[in-house]
Design a protein around this motif. Structure first.
Motif, PDB file in Angstrom:
ATOM      1  N   LYS A 217       0.860  -1.187   0.000  1.00 57.12           N
ATOM      2  CA  LYS A 217       0.000   0.000   0.000  1.00 57.12           C
ATOM      3  C   LYS A 217       0.892   1.232   0.000  1.00 57.12           C
ATOM      4  CE  LYS A 217      -3.495   2.520   2.675  1.00 57.12           C
ATOM      5  NZ  LYS A 217      -4.354   2.520   3.894  1.00 57.12           N
ATOM      6  N   ASN A 234      -2.761   3.682  -3.623  1.00 58.13           N
ATOM      7  CA  ASN A 234      -2.855   2.479  -4.444  1.00 58.13           C
ATOM      8  C   ASN A 234      -2.503   1.258  -3.584  1.00 58.13           C
ATOM      9  OD1 ASN A 234      -2.981   1.126  -7.222  1.00 58.13           O
ATOM     10  ND2 ASN A 234      -0.996   0.454  -6.454  1.00 58.13           N
ATOM     11  N   ASN A 235      -3.374   0.252  -3.620  1.00 59.52           N
ATOM     12  CA  ASN A 235      -3.150  -1.007  -2.911  1.00 59.52           C
ATOM     13  C   ASN A 235      -2.912  -2.114  -3.929  1.00 59.52           C
ATOM     14  OD1 ASN A 235      -4.091  -0.513   0.136  1.00 59.52           O
ATOM     15  ND2 ASN A 235      -5.401   0.663  -1.224  1.00 59.52           N
ATOM     16  N   TYR A 236      -1.774  -2.786  -3.791  1.00 59.11           N
ATOM     17  CA  TYR A 236      -1.462  -3.904  -4.683  1.00 59.11           C
ATOM     18  C   TYR A 236      -1.592  -5.214  -3.911  1.00 59.11           C
ATOM     19  CZ  TYR A 236       1.251  -7.390  -7.196  1.00 59.11           C
ATOM     20  OH  TYR A 236       1.645  -8.549  -7.811  1.00 59.11           O
ATOM     21  N   SER A 259      -3.851 -11.081  -9.415  1.00 57.99           N
ATOM     22  CA  SER A 259      -3.320  -9.892  -8.758  1.00 57.99           C
ATOM     23  C   SER A 259      -4.072  -8.658  -9.272  1.00 57.99           C
ATOM     24  CB  SER A 259      -1.822  -9.761  -9.027  1.00 57.99           C
ATOM     25  OG  SER A 259      -1.586  -9.612 -10.423  1.00 57.99           O
ATOM     26  N   TYR A 260      -4.072  -7.607  -8.464  1.00 56.54           N
ATOM     27  CA  TYR A 260      -4.775  -6.406  -8.900  1.00 56.54           C
ATOM     28  C   TYR A 260      -4.283  -5.183  -8.126  1.00 56.54           C
ATOM     29  CZ  TYR A 260      -7.664  -7.121  -4.694  1.00 56.54           C
ATOM     30  OH  TYR A 260      -8.103  -7.308  -3.404  1.00 56.54           O
ATOM     31  N   HIS A 261      -4.578  -4.006  -8.711  1.00 49.87           N
ATOM     32  CA  HIS A 261      -4.324  -2.720  -8.069  1.00 49.87           C
ATOM     33  C   HIS A 261      -5.661  -2.078  -7.749  1.00 49.87           C
ATOM     34  CE1 HIS A 261       0.063  -2.316  -8.916  1.00 49.87           C
ATOM     35  NE2 HIS A 261      -0.231  -3.134  -9.914  1.00 49.87           N
ATOM     36  N   THR A 263      -7.058   1.388  -6.589  1.00 56.60           N
ATOM     37  CA  THR A 263      -6.640   2.781  -6.487  1.00 56.60           C
ATOM     38  C   THR A 263      -7.801   3.648  -6.023  1.00 56.60           C
ATOM     39  OG1 THR A 263      -5.101   2.400  -8.317  1.00 56.60           O
ATOM     40  CG2 THR A 263      -5.524   4.684  -7.695  1.00 56.60           C
TER      41      THR A 263
END
Length: 326
Positions: A217, A234-236, A259-261, A263
């Protein structure tokens, strides 16, 4: 209900303690032909003593005891040692036990597809962690290493052809976490949190909890004016464990979990000056833009193993909030 007290035993020793009581009363399945009514209780007590051995060393000893109507009492102790190396560097060692009581549905649900278990005990986790912290006026950073043992998990099982809940299984975790925060010129703040974890269950299966190994994050808050604050984060999340990695073959396949971002942007403006001649003590308007990239986010289905994944987060959205305090 909670009653607590705190105070000094000596100049170097402080104490905090209390008791709690919780009454659970309600109905599950109000719209069904046979709703379930429940009425139960749980109570507990807690206490903690902190001893400042000298200017650089602090020792903390505490614990809590908890009792539910249908289960035995359980004690959760914790011990911490904190050492200041100098004005900027601090080290912490901690070992403690925590618990989670079952939800009302876990205890009292009564349906053809799933039965609650009123004898379900709390699940608990024992954690040992060490932390190194650096802090000065506008900058702070910390790195933490931890190991945890999670036992008596609340799992769905089938007993005599009846799906229900049971205390079974355990998971061992280990991980590392890094945190960073810095502020420049009292206007711009940068935040970062990065973590990595791995786990193994009682059968030796790795990453059986589905949680991604890596999460990051990062974001900024900017004080544009005395009344206006802007934020962008943004959280990955890395790939979660896939059902086939746990030898699960769902009959219904949805979009794959990957996986994702995630935002988000936040706009916060103080309106307090507009009400300075009224009874309003503060007023703030906020606008939150969630999932700005409009990612399609799915996560493995944990409870319904006949389905591969389920939607995990909404698409792009805007939320406007007005907060007024009198």
């Amino acid at each position: 209900l909670e009653v607590s007290t705190l105070g000094k035993i000596t100049d170097e020793t402080k104490f905090v303690g209390g008791i709690t009581y919780e009454k659970l009363h309600g109905t599950i399945g109000n719209t069904s032909a046979n709703p379930t009514h429940f009425d139960t209780y749980r109570y507990g007590g807690y206490g903690q003593i902190s001893w400042q051995a000298d200017s650089n060393n602090l020792v903390v000893i505490g614990g809590q005891i908890n009792k539910s109507e249908n289960t035995d009492s359980d004690i959760s102790p914790r011990v911490a040692f904190i050492h200041s190396f100098n004005d900027n560097w601090t080290g912490k060692l901690l070992i403690g036990k925590a618990f989670r009581s079952p939800f009302a549905t876990d205890l009292f649900l009564n349906s053809p597809s799933l039965q609650g278990n009123p004898d379900l005990s709390p699940e608990y986790i024992i954690t040992f962690d060490g932390q190194l912290i650096f802090a000065e006026k506008d900058l702070s950073a910390a790195i933490t290493l931890y190991r945890s043992k999670h036992k008596d998990l609340h799992k769905r099982v089938v007993i005599e052809d009846t799906p229900t809940f049971s205390n079974s299984g355990k998971v061992n975790y280990r991980g590392i976490e890094f945190e960073f925060k810095n502020r420049w010129a009292q206007k711009l703040e940068v935040q970062l949190n990065a973590s990595y974890q791995t786990n193994k269950d009682e059968f030796g299966i790795k990453d059986s909890t589905y949680n991604p190994n890596t999460m990051i994050k990062m974001g900024i808050n900017y004080q544009y004016s005395p009344n206006l604050v802007l934020g962008l984060f943004n959280n990955y999340f890395a790939n979660p464990t896939q059902p086939d990695e746990l030898n699960i073959e769902p009959s219904s396949l949805n979009e794959k979990a990957g996986s994702y971002h995630l935002t988000t942007a936040n706009f916060r403006y103080s309106l307090t000056d507009l009400f300075k001649h009224s009874q309003v003590s503060s007023a703030t308007v906020s606008l939150l833009a969630d999932n700005i990239l409009d990612k399609s986010i799915y996560f493995p289905s944990i409870n319904r193993t006949n389905v591969s994944t389920l939607p995990h987060h909404n698409g792009r959205s805007l939320t406007l909030t007005l907060d007024i305090v009198f």
